[in-house]
Design a protein around this motif. Structure first.
Motif, PDB file in Angstrom:
ATOM      1  N   HIS A 170    -119.343 -21.849  28.047  1.00  0.00           N
ATOM      2  CA  HIS A 170    -119.944 -20.878  27.129  1.00  0.00           C
ATOM      3  C   HIS A 170    -119.393 -21.127  25.739  1.00  0.00           C
ATOM      4  N   THR A 199    -119.582 -13.636  27.789  1.00  0.00           N
ATOM      5  CA  THR A 199    -120.773 -13.671  28.631  1.00  0.00           C
ATOM      6  C   THR A 199    -120.302 -13.564  30.071  1.00  0.00           C
ATOM      7  N   GLY A 231    -120.511 -17.209  31.740  1.00  0.00           N
ATOM      8  CA  GLY A 231    -121.523 -16.729  32.665  1.00  0.00           C
ATOM      9  C   GLY A 231    -121.232 -16.979  34.125  1.00  0.00           C
ATOM     10  N   PHE A 291    -126.895 -12.332  33.205  1.00  0.00           N
ATOM     11  CA  PHE A 291    -125.888 -12.620  32.185  1.00  0.00           C
ATOM     12  C   PHE A 291    -125.862 -11.491  31.166  1.00  0.00           C
ATOM     13  N   ASP A 343    -124.339 -10.748  27.565  1.00  0.00           N
ATOM     14  CA  ASP A 343    -123.764 -11.427  26.407  1.00  0.00           C
ATOM     15  C   ASP A 343    -123.443 -10.356  25.361  1.00  0.00           C
TER      16      ASP A 343
END
Length: 320
Positions: A42, A166, A64, A152, A154
């Motif tokens: 990420h 995330t 994630g 996910f 974020d």
């Protein structure tokens, strides 16, 4: 944090983030159908856990892939839905004490961006749920295809010096399931009569520009509309484990230098090889559309074939 500052931090952080990216040559060079290499990162995380190409920077786990990170946990209240039926997805983000987070920093006009993607990467939705006073988030969602999905979240918590995060959790969608094949790598994608062409370089360990040009009927689109303080947003998910990368564009509407198309550019670094699915959101004539690509990094060039993305875009709940 303002958009320009955020972009600068993304560019620096990406050098140690995401895991296996996609190789695009100076005009989107190596694109082929080679099997994906494991692990990615990420934007503020770092490289790879599990084989890459030797360019990994062993720091944080890939974005994630974890449900908890930095003292925060994604608590998904809705782990199952039914295909072809509207349901409500509900969740909270909890801090170390177990309390639901109720303050967030706004990024591109939203406190939290929510991505839904199927494990076969055939389905993609970008949503922006509503937060209740108690910290519970909710959004309506309909998924046409059954199968395994990844959710996910974020976001950046509102606490001082809080990290950009995330977090990911699995979602099961009941129904008859037939996994789709990943589309072949391509430098072009079409959606609703628009053609998006991908150019640029993304190589392990080296920052590179990705330039996406939008046209329709052979004519460049020069009046893209601002959508959440940008002319485009790019999300990349690695085939195999769905490691997540969310890259913000270079420049912003109204900064005196960023044009409203046809090009939207991004800067990113990928520390390892692999196959990825890219999703570009852009707005024109009042509608947000998503163009999808399959790309591969770390292999010899192959003749690209136009991809036909099967992307779902929920503009009603999508705020990205």
């Amino acid at each position: 944090m303002n958009t320009a500052g955020k972009i600068t931090s993304f560019t620096a952080a990406l050098a140690v983030s995401f895991g296996a990216a996609y190789g695009l040559g100076n005009t989107v060079g190596p694109l082929d159908g080679t099997e994906p290499a494991p692990q990615a990162d990420h934007m503020n995380s770092a490289a790879s856990e599990g084989g890459g190409d030797g360019n990994e920077h062993a720091q944080s786990p890939p974005g994630g892939l974890q449900i908890s990170e930095g003292g925060y946990t994604l608590d998904l209240f809705t782990p199952r839905l039914k295909a072809e039926q509207e349901g409500e997805l509900r969740f909270a983000v909890r801090d170390r004490s177990g309390k639901a987070v109720t303050t967030y920093q706004r990024e591109h006009d939203k406190e939290l961006h929510l991505i839904l993607a199927s494990r076969d990467l055939a389905t993609y939705q970008h949503l922006h749920p509503t937060r209740a006073a108690d910290g519970t988030w909710s959004t309506p969602v309909t998924l046409a295809a059954a199968g395994d999905y990844r959710v996910f979240a974020d976001f950046t918590p509102g606490a001082k010096n809080a990290p950009d995060l995330t977090l990911g959790a699995d979602l099961a969608v009941a129904g008859a399931y037939k996994p789709a094949e990943l589309p072949k790598p391509s430098r072009t994608a079409t959606v609703d009569g628009y053609t998006v062409t991908l150019n640029g370089t993304l190589r392990p360990g080296t920052a590179g520009d990705l330039r996406l040009d939008v046209s329709r009927g052979g004519r460049p689109i020069t009046d893209l509309q601002p959508y959440l303080a940008a002319y485009g947003h790019l999300v990349a998910l690695r085939a195999g484990d769905l490691a997540y990368l969310h890259v913000h564009p270079n420049g912003e509407p109204g900064d005196g230098s960023t044009e409203p198309g046809p090009e939207v550019s991004f800067t990113a670094t990928a520390p390892s090889s692999g196959t990825y699915r890219l999703f570009l959101d852009f707005k024109h004539n009042g509608t947000v559309r998503t163009a999808a690509f399959t790309v591969h990094a770390g292999a010899a060039a192959a003749s690209p074939q136009p991809a036909e993305p099967t992307t779902e875009h929920e503009d009603g709940g999508h705020g990205h």
